[in-house]
Write an enzyme that holds these catalytic residues in place. Structure first.
Site, PDB file in Angstrom:
ATOM      1  N   ARG A 114      15.891 -15.140 -31.331  1.00 54.80           N
ATOM      2  CA  ARG A 114      15.485 -14.377 -32.278  1.00 54.80           C
ATOM      3  C   ARG A 114      14.522 -13.384 -32.253  1.00 54.80           C
ATOM      4  O   ARG A 114      13.916 -12.936 -33.056  1.00 54.80           O
ATOM      5  CB  ARG A 114      15.182 -15.291 -33.446  1.00 54.80           C
ATOM      6  N   LYS A 136      15.515   2.134 -30.896  1.00 54.01           N
ATOM      7  CA  LYS A 136      16.888   1.679 -31.317  1.00 54.01           C
ATOM      8  C   LYS A 136      17.573   0.953 -30.010  1.00 54.01           C
ATOM      9  O   LYS A 136      17.480   1.502 -28.952  1.00 54.01           O
ATOM     10  CB  LYS A 136      17.662   3.023 -31.324  1.00 54.01           C
ATOM     11  N   GLU A 178      18.834  16.649 -25.036  1.00 54.46           N
ATOM     12  CA  GLU A 178      17.864  16.112 -26.142  1.00 54.46           C
ATOM     13  C   GLU A 178      16.773  16.660 -26.035  1.00 54.46           C
ATOM     14  O   GLU A 178      16.133  16.887 -27.390  1.00 54.46           O
ATOM     15  CB  GLU A 178      17.757  14.599 -25.698  1.00 54.46           C
ATOM     16  N   LYS A 227       9.076  13.140 -31.662  1.00 54.91           N
ATOM     17  CA  LYS A 227       9.970  11.727 -31.905  1.00 54.91           C
ATOM     18  C   LYS A 227       8.973  10.827 -32.599  1.00 54.91           C
ATOM     19  O   LYS A 227       9.447  10.163 -33.613  1.00 54.91           O
ATOM     20  CB  LYS A 227      10.589  11.593 -30.622  1.00 54.91           C
ATOM     21  N   GLU A 237      15.442   4.841 -39.988  1.00 55.49           N
ATOM     22  CA  GLU A 237      16.580   5.885 -40.364  1.00 55.49           C
ATOM     23  C   GLU A 237      17.114   5.906 -41.790  1.00 55.49           C
ATOM     24  O   GLU A 237      18.036   5.988 -42.006  1.00 55.49           O
ATOM     25  CB  GLU A 237      17.677   5.917 -39.550  1.00 55.49           C
ATOM     26  N   ARG A 241      14.326  10.210 -40.121  1.00 53.90           N
ATOM     27  CA  ARG A 241      14.925  10.083 -38.676  1.00 53.90           C
ATOM     28  C   ARG A 241      16.260  10.554 -38.416  1.00 53.90           C
ATOM     29  O   ARG A 241      16.661  10.798 -37.558  1.00 53.90           O
ATOM     30  CB  ARG A 241      14.785   8.500 -38.393  1.00 53.90           C
ATOM     31  N   ASN A 245      19.093  13.245 -35.167  1.00 55.04           N
ATOM     32  CA  ASN A 245      20.616  13.257 -35.106  1.00 55.04           C
ATOM     33  C   ASN A 245      21.270  14.693 -35.066  1.00 55.04           C
ATOM     34  O   ASN A 245      22.487  14.744 -34.945  1.00 55.04           O
ATOM     35  CB  ASN A 245      21.200  12.438 -35.887  1.00 55.04           C
ATOM     36  N   HIS A 248      24.715  15.227 -32.912  1.00 59.19           N
ATOM     37  CA  HIS A 248      25.234  14.155 -32.597  1.00 59.19           C
ATOM     38  C   HIS A 248      26.314  13.648 -33.503  1.00 59.19           C
ATOM     39  O   HIS A 248      27.276  12.652 -33.061  1.00 59.19           O
ATOM     40  CB  HIS A 248      24.015  12.844 -32.881  1.00 59.19           C
ATOM     41  N   HIS A 252      29.042  12.120 -30.665  1.00 63.43           N
ATOM     42  CA  HIS A 252      29.569  10.746 -30.402  1.00 63.43           C
ATOM     43  C   HIS A 252      31.006  10.826 -30.499  1.00 63.43           C
ATOM     44  O   HIS A 252      31.801  10.225 -29.853  1.00 63.43           O
ATOM     45  CB  HIS A 252      28.735  10.051 -31.643  1.00 63.43           C
ATOM     46  N   HIS A 265      25.985  12.269 -22.335  1.00 57.57           N
ATOM     47  CA  HIS A 265      25.391  12.459 -23.756  1.00 57.57           C
ATOM     48  C   HIS A 265      24.750  13.695 -24.219  1.00 57.57           C
ATOM     49  O   HIS A 265      24.887  14.301 -25.138  1.00 57.57           O
ATOM     50  CB  HIS A 265      24.482  11.294 -23.900  1.00 57.57           C
TER      51      HIS A 265
HETATM   52  N1  GLY Z   1      18.135   9.015 -30.601  1.00 58.82           N
HETATM   53  C1  GLY Z   1      17.543   9.376 -31.917  1.00 58.82           C
HETATM   54  C2  GLY Z   1      16.642   8.367 -32.543  1.00 58.82           C
HETATM   55  O1  GLY Z   1      16.100   7.411 -31.961  1.00 58.82           O
HETATM   56  O2  GLY Z   1      16.654   8.253 -33.741  1.00 58.82           O
END
Ligand code: GLY
Length: 358
Positions: A114, A136, A178, A227, A237, A241, A245, A248, A252, A265
Site C-alpha cells: 500500500r 505521475k 518536452e 512544472k 490534474e 495540470r 498535456n 499529447h 499518445h 515520446h
Molecule cells: N507529463 C505531464 C505531467 O506530469 O502532468
C-alpha cells in the site's frame, strides 16, 4: 554547479547538478541510510554505469529497455523482487533510468504494501525535465499508454547531467520536445516571475547542443520551476495540470498506433504541438506572428512537421485519440495555444478533428 528546487506537494527536494558520480552515490547512500533498498535500473544504464556505482547485486533489479517494458509483467517483477528481498513499508525503491523505469518503479512503490518511499534518479533528458517530477506513475496496456497508474510523489529527485553524455541524439531530442512545451505554456503556469523561456531557448540553442553545463542546468531548472508551479496548484490534474498535456492528445495516439517504435515520446509531442499551433491559428486563437515564431522555434531545434497521412488515416488517429484518458462523451480534448505563451483546454467533435487532420 548545483541547483536546488522544492516541491510542496509531497514535500521533496530536487537537486540538479553536474556532480561527480561518486558524489551522487554518496547523496543516495545518505538519503537512504539505514533502510533496505531496491534499485530498479534499466539494462542499458546498468551496463554503462555499473563501474561508477559499484551496485550491490542484493539490491538490484535490472529490467530491459523500451516503452513496451512498461508493462504488467515488469510491475509484478518489481513487487515480487521487493518481497523476496524483504523490503517493508519503511524501506525504499530507487528508480534509476529513464521515464519507463521511473513510471514503472513509481507505480510499484505506490502499491507495494500500500505504498513505500521511492526516489528518482533520471538518466535521460526527458525524464529529467518531466516524468521524474510530479508523481505521475503508470504502466501501459495494449489498449493505451498509462492506463493503469497513480499520483504518488517521490521522496527526492537527483538529476545529474553527466548521464546525458552517453544519451543518444534521438533520446536527447525527445527531451527537447518536452522542453519546448514549457516555452509555449510559461504564462499559463503562473510562476511568480517571468523566466522568458521562449526567448532563452531561441537564443541559447547552440550552447545547448554543445553540452554547455550552465545552459543545460538552466534549461532543466526553468522547465522544472514551471512544472512544479503547476503541480503544486493541481497535483491530480483536475484543472491547471492539463496544460502540461500540450501536444499529447496526438502524441499518445501516434505512439500507440506505431507501437512506440517509430517516434520517441518527445518527437510525438512536437508533432502534436505542430498540430495544436495549426488548429489554434486556423481557429483564430493566436495571430500569425506568434504562430510563425513558435513554428520557427521548433524548427530551429531540429524538428519538422510530420505528414500524418503517412502514419495512419485520419479515422484511425481519431479512434486512438478517443482512448485518451482526457477524452469525454462530448468530444476529444486538446490543449491549444490561445495567446503568447498561453494555452487553454478546448474540446472538438470527431467531425471537427477530421477537418483539422486533412
Ligand atoms: N507529463 C505531464 C505531467 O506530469 O502532468
Amino acid at each position: 554547479m548545483k541547483q536546488l528546487l522544492h516541491v510542496d506537494v509531497g514535500d521533496y527536494d530536487i537537486e540538479i547538478s553536474d556532480n561527480s558520480f561518486d558524489e551522487l552515490k554518496l547523496s543516495i547512500d545518505d538519503f537512504t541510510s539505514g533502510r533496505k533498498r531496491l534499485f530498479v535500473i534499466s539494462k542499458k544504464v546498468y551496463n554503462l554505469y555499473k563501474k561508477h556505482f559499484n551496485f550491490n547485486k542484493e539490491e538490484l533489479l535490472i529490467l530491459p529497455d523500451g516503452e513496451k517494458e512498461k508493462n504488467c509483467k515488469n510491475y509484478i517483477k518489481i513487487i515480487k523482487t521487493a518481497l523476496n528481498k524483504g523490503l517493508t513499508r519503511h524501506d525504499v525503491m530507487i528508480a534509476f533510468g529513464g521515464g519507463v523505469i521511473g513510471d514503472l518503479t513509481g507505480f510499484a512503490a505506490s502499491t507495494y504494501m500500500r505504498g513505500i518511499d521511492y526516489i528518482q534518479i533520471p538518466t535521460t533528458l526527458l525524464s529529467m525535465v518531466d516524468s521524474s517530477v510530479g508523481g505521475k506513475t503508470a504502466i501501459d496496456i495494449s489498449e493505451g499508454k498509462n492506463i493503469a497508474g497513480t499520483f504518488y510523489q517521490p521522496k527526492a529527485v537527483f538529476i545529474n547531467i553527466n548521464f546525458l553524455k552517453t544519451l543518444e541524439r534521438q533520446q536527447f531530442n525527445s527531451g527537447l520536445g518536452e522542453i519546448l512545451k514549457y516555452a509555449f505554456i510559461e504564462t499559463s503556469c503562473g510562476y511568480s516571475k517571468p523566466v522568458f523561456f521562449f526567448e532563452f531557448l531561441t537564443l541559447c540553442c547552440e550552447k545547448f547542443f554543445e553540452f554547455d553545463t550552465v545552459t543545460l542546468i538552466r534549461i532543466i531548472d526553468y522547465s522544472l520551476k514551471l512544472k512544479i508551479t503547476v503541480v503544486n496548484k493541481d497535483e491530480k490534474e483536475n484543472g491547471l495540470r492539463k496544460i502540461l498535456n500540450l501536444g499529447h492528445t496526438l502524441a499518445h495516439a501516434l505512439e500507440t498506433i506505431t507501437k512506440y517504435k517509430k517516434f520517441t515520446h518527445g518527437e510525438a509531442v512536437v508533432y502534436g504541438m505542430f498540430l495544436a499551433f495549426n488548429i489554434a491559428f486556423r481557429k483564430g486563437l493566436i495571430n500569425y506572428s506568434y504562430y510563425r515564431l513558435s513554428v520557427e522555434l521548433m524548427e530551429s531545434l531540429g524538428f519538422k512537421n510530420l505528414n500524418l497521412g503517412k502514419v495512419a488515416e485520419p479515422g484511425k488517429i481519431i479512434r486512438y485519440m478517443k482512448r485518451d484518458k482526457k477524452a469525454t462523451q462530448e468530444g476529444i480534448t486538446f490543449i491549444l495555444p490561445c495567446g503568447k505563451k498561453q494555452v487553454k483546454e478546448v474540446k472538438y467533435s470527431e467531425d471537427e478533428i477530421l477537418e483539422f487532420l486533412k
